[in-house]
Design an enzyme around this catalytic site. Structure first.
Site, PDB file in Angstrom:
ATOM      1  N   SER A  31       0.834  -1.215   0.000  1.00 22.55           N
ATOM      2  CA  SER A  31       0.000   0.000   0.000  1.00 22.55           C
ATOM      3  C   SER A  31       0.857   1.249   0.000  1.00 22.55           C
ATOM      4  O   SER A  31       1.766   1.394   0.834  1.00 22.55           O
ATOM      5  CB  SER A  31      -0.869   0.063   1.261  1.00 22.55           C
ATOM      6  OG  SER A  31      -1.813  -0.953   1.242  1.00 22.55           O
ATOM      7  N   TYR A  85      -8.106 -11.090   2.235  1.00 23.62           N
ATOM      8  CA  TYR A  85      -9.395 -10.522   2.657  1.00 23.62           C
ATOM      9  C   TYR A  85     -10.260 -10.041   1.494  1.00 23.62           C
ATOM     10  O   TYR A  85     -11.442  -9.759   1.680  1.00 23.62           O
ATOM     11  CB  TYR A  85      -9.189  -9.388   3.673  1.00 23.62           C
ATOM     12  CG  TYR A  85      -8.447  -8.173   3.153  1.00 23.62           C
ATOM     13  CD1 TYR A  85      -9.039  -7.290   2.253  1.00 23.62           C
ATOM     14  CD2 TYR A  85      -7.165  -7.902   3.585  1.00 23.62           C
ATOM     15  CE1 TYR A  85      -8.361  -6.180   1.773  1.00 23.62           C
ATOM     16  CE2 TYR A  85      -6.475  -6.796   3.116  1.00 23.62           C
ATOM     17  CZ  TYR A  85      -7.079  -5.942   2.211  1.00 23.62           C
ATOM     18  OH  TYR A  85      -6.406  -4.849   1.738  1.00 23.62           O
TER      19      TYR A  85
END
Ligand code: HPA
Length: 270
Positions: A31, A85
């Site tokens: 990220s 996820y």
């Protein structure tokens, strides 16, 4: 789960666009670290053009594969990963890593954004993973049928690459403490009680990625090392509000240091 034939096909497709010169090393960007892909002199291939590649849908990631040269080394930069996820798939990065090996790479460096559990490792700092703890109970090799699935993990985080990264960090004047990364599935962040538990159990940083990729890399015979950019103190350890927005805003602080370390590392790679 991917079959090796798929990797051969995708690798051919990549060579047709980016040239046949073998790749030395792969880099998975976490990220907020996507700008590193832009530093590579090479060919940008959207994941959407590569059959079986993840439809990575997390903001702050850049779903392109860049094949080219960084500091004189032929690299494959994965601008995004699929996290467990997103779709509940722990082996989502298997095909991309099979393709990396197919392209000739022998090594992988994984990066991520993480929360720190250690007072001496602060937001904006880097942490080199000495080891990890899989708190998810998941494994990307579940369903693999061959005996190769029994991957030894005693030396998963390659000591040679770590030593070279440490030397580069010293040369660049960037502190690079080592610590244990705990994989939590996400996407919700941890509770303060979970963080206290992780601390007792030996975790120094916590995040939602990387561990499946390290397992897959070892399965595929790739040497691997991983670096966290610390974006926050883990839940309960500071008053700061933890959020994905905050992660994306903070990641560039560490990213600039990480880029210097990686560039030095690549310049001195033999
Ligand atoms: N927990 C899990 N993942 C993270 C964190 C965190 O505190 N910060 C960045 N990614």
């Amino acid at each position: 789960m991917s079959k090796n034939g798929d990797a051969t096909t995708v690798a051919q497709l990549i060579r047709a666009r980016a040239g046949a010169e073998p790749v030395k090393l792969g880099l998975i960007l976490g990220s907020g670290l996507g700008h590193l892909a832009g530093a590579v002199d090479g060919v940008v291939i959207p994941y959407a053009d590569l059959p079986g590649f993840p439809h990575a849908g997390v903001s702050g990631h850049n779903p392109n594969l860049v094949i080219g040269t960084l500091e004189g080394v032929r690299v494959a930069v994965f601008g995004a990963r699929e996290h467990y996820y997103e779709n509940g798939n722990p082996h989502a990065m298997r095909l991309p890593l099979e393709v990396l090996r197919e392209l000739g790479a022998d090594s992988l460096i994984v990066t991520n954004a993480a929360g720190s559990l250690r007072a001496d490792i602060r937001p904006g700092d880097l942490m080199l993973l000495s080891d990890h703890i899989n708190f998810s109970g998941l494994n990307p090799l579940i369903g693999e049928r061959t005996d190769a699935r029994f991957v030894p993990m005693g030396d998963a985080h390659d000591s040679g690459i770590r030593a070279a990264l440490q030397a580069s960090a010293v040369a660049e004047g960037v502190p690079l403490p080592e610590g244990v990364y705990a994989w939590y599935s996400g996407p919700s962040f941890e509770t303060p009680a979970e963080i206290r538990a992780i601390r007792i159990l030996g975790g120094d940083a916590v995040g939602m990625s990387t561990v499946p990729e390290v397992i897959l890399a070892r399965f595929l015979g790739l040497k691997v090392a991983a670096v966290s950019t610390i974006t926050n103190m883990a839940a309960g350890l500071s008053d700061e509000k933890i959020s994905h927005e905050h992660t994306k805003a903070m990641a560039p602080l560490g990213a600039a240091k990480l880029e210097r370390v990686l560039r030095h590392f690549l310049r001195h790679l033999r």
